[in-house]
Design a protein around this motif. Structure first.
Motif, PDB file in Angstrom:
ATOM      1  N   UNK A   6       8.116 -13.139  -6.573  1.00  0.00           N
ATOM      2  CA  UNK A   6       6.847 -13.212  -5.834  1.00  0.00           C
ATOM      3  C   UNK A   6       6.754 -12.053  -4.848  1.00  0.00           C
ATOM      4  N   UNK A   7       7.808 -11.838  -4.091  1.00  0.00           N
ATOM      5  CA  UNK A   7       7.795 -10.754  -3.108  1.00  0.00           C
ATOM      6  C   UNK A   7       7.669  -9.392  -3.778  1.00  0.00           C
ATOM      7  N   UNK A   8       8.339  -9.223  -4.914  1.00  0.00           N
ATOM      8  CA  UNK A   8       8.254  -7.941  -5.621  1.00  0.00           C
ATOM      9  C   UNK A   8       6.842  -7.684  -6.130  1.00  0.00           C
ATOM     10  N   UNK A   9       6.129  -8.742  -6.478  1.00  0.00           N
ATOM     11  CA  UNK A   9       4.768  -8.595  -6.986  1.00  0.00           C
ATOM     12  C   UNK A   9       3.799  -8.206  -5.886  1.00  0.00           C
ATOM     13  N   UNK A  10       3.992  -8.735  -4.704  1.00  0.00           N
ATOM     14  CA  UNK A  10       2.970  -8.594  -3.673  1.00  0.00           C
ATOM     15  C   UNK A  10       3.329  -7.601  -2.570  1.00  0.00           C
ATOM     16  N   UNK A  11       4.602  -7.299  -2.368  1.00  0.00           N
ATOM     17  CA  UNK A  11       5.029  -6.519  -1.205  1.00  0.00           C
ATOM     18  C   UNK A  11       4.529  -5.077  -1.207  1.00  0.00           C
ATOM     19  N   UNK A  12       4.687  -4.369  -2.293  1.00  0.00           N
ATOM     20  CA  UNK A  12       4.330  -2.944  -2.316  1.00  0.00           C
ATOM     21  C   UNK A  12       2.830  -2.706  -2.076  1.00  0.00           C
ATOM     22  N   UNK A  13       1.927  -3.388  -2.790  1.00  0.00           N
ATOM     23  CA  UNK A  13       0.501  -3.164  -2.514  1.00  0.00           C
ATOM     24  C   UNK A  13       0.099  -3.566  -1.096  1.00  0.00           C
ATOM     25  N   UNK A  14       0.702  -4.608  -0.568  1.00  0.00           N
ATOM     26  CA  UNK A  14       0.382  -4.998   0.811  1.00  0.00           C
ATOM     27  C   UNK A  14       0.869  -3.952   1.807  1.00  0.00           C
ATOM     28  N   UNK A  15       2.029  -3.382   1.563  1.00  0.00           N
ATOM     29  CA  UNK A  15       2.544  -2.341   2.455  1.00  0.00           C
ATOM     30  C   UNK A  15       1.651  -1.104   2.400  1.00  0.00           C
ATOM     31  N   UNK A  16       1.208  -0.728   1.213  1.00  0.00           N
ATOM     32  CA  UNK A  16       0.304   0.424   1.092  1.00  0.00           C
ATOM     33  C   UNK A  16      -1.006   0.169   1.827  1.00  0.00           C
ATOM     34  N   UNK A  17      -1.544  -1.042   1.689  1.00  0.00           N
ATOM     35  CA  UNK A  17      -2.798  -1.370   2.362  1.00  0.00           C
ATOM     36  C   UNK A  17      -2.627  -1.396   3.882  1.00  0.00           C
ATOM     37  N   UNK A  18      -1.466  -1.823   4.345  1.00  0.00           N
ATOM     38  CA  UNK A  18      -1.229  -1.858   5.787  1.00  0.00           C
ATOM     39  C   UNK A  18      -1.110  -0.445   6.355  1.00  0.00           C
ATOM     40  N   UNK A  19      -0.501   0.461   5.580  1.00  0.00           N
ATOM     41  CA  UNK A  19      -0.331   1.830   6.058  1.00  0.00           C
ATOM     42  C   UNK A  19      -1.600   2.668   5.916  1.00  0.00           C
ATOM     43  N   UNK A  20      -2.412   2.371   4.913  1.00  0.00           N
ATOM     44  CA  UNK A  20      -3.641   3.123   4.671  1.00  0.00           C
ATOM     45  C   UNK A  20      -4.736   2.141   4.254  1.00  0.00           C
ATOM     46  N   UNK A  21      -5.460   1.567   5.232  1.00  0.00           N
ATOM     47  CA  UNK A  21      -6.430   0.515   4.905  1.00  0.00           C
ATOM     48  C   UNK A  21      -7.738   1.054   4.297  1.00  0.00           C
ATOM     49  N   UNK A  22      -7.618   1.798   3.217  1.00  0.00           N
ATOM     50  CA  UNK A  22      -8.804   2.277   2.511  1.00  0.00           C
ATOM     51  C   UNK A  22      -9.264   1.197   1.530  1.00  0.00           C
ATOM     52  N   UNK A  23     -10.522   1.252   1.114  1.00  0.00           N
ATOM     53  CA  UNK A  23     -11.011   0.229   0.180  1.00  0.00           C
ATOM     54  C   UNK A  23     -10.181   0.139  -1.102  1.00  0.00           C
ATOM     55  N   UNK A  24      -9.737   1.261  -1.622  1.00  0.00           N
ATOM     56  CA  UNK A  24      -8.941   1.259  -2.850  1.00  0.00           C
ATOM     57  C   UNK A  24      -7.651   0.470  -2.661  1.00  0.00           C
ATOM     58  N   UNK A  25      -6.905   0.754  -1.605  1.00  0.00           N
ATOM     59  CA  UNK A  25      -5.633   0.067  -1.378  1.00  0.00           C
ATOM     60  C   UNK A  25      -5.846  -1.395  -1.007  1.00  0.00           C
ATOM     61  N   UNK A  26      -6.914  -1.694  -0.295  1.00  0.00           N
ATOM     62  CA  UNK A  26      -7.192  -3.089   0.043  1.00  0.00           C
ATOM     63  C   UNK A  26      -7.520  -3.894  -1.209  1.00  0.00           C
TER      64      UNK A  26
END
Length: 89
Positions: free
Chosen positions: A21-41
């Motif tokens: 579960x963590x492997x599925x969700x962690x990376x995209x959430x970290x990217x969105x937190x570092x760069x909150x652009x619409x694409x990453x969100x």
């Protein structure tokens, strides 16, 4: 003693499923937190939706329904392929 070994195996399976579960969700959430652009969100939300499958597998496994958990995990590749064709968000 067989019950104790089965309990340890179930606990180990639960930890492995939680890691999935963590492997599925962690990376995209970290990217969105570092760069909150619409694409990453949008990617983070989509991964969160797809991550519901391993989360449900963890809960099913903890309840003792190991076959159900395995069946849920078999849906992961299907969900990944479908999410490429139709946006989950």
């Amino acid at each position: 003693m067989p019950g104790a070994a089965g309990g340890r195996l179930a606990a180990l399976a639960g930890v492995a499923l939680a890691g999935g579960y963590l492997a599925t969700v962690a990376r995209p959430l970290a990217h969105a937190a570092l760069n909150p652009s619409p694409y990453f969100l949008q990617r983070a939300v989509g991964s969160g939706i797809r991550a519901m499958i391993p989360l449900q597998a963890v809960l099913a496994s903890r309840a003792g329904a190991h076959r159900t958990a395995a069946g849920l995990l078999a849906l992961m590749p299907v969900a990944r392929r479908l999410s490429r064709k139709v946006s989950a968000t």
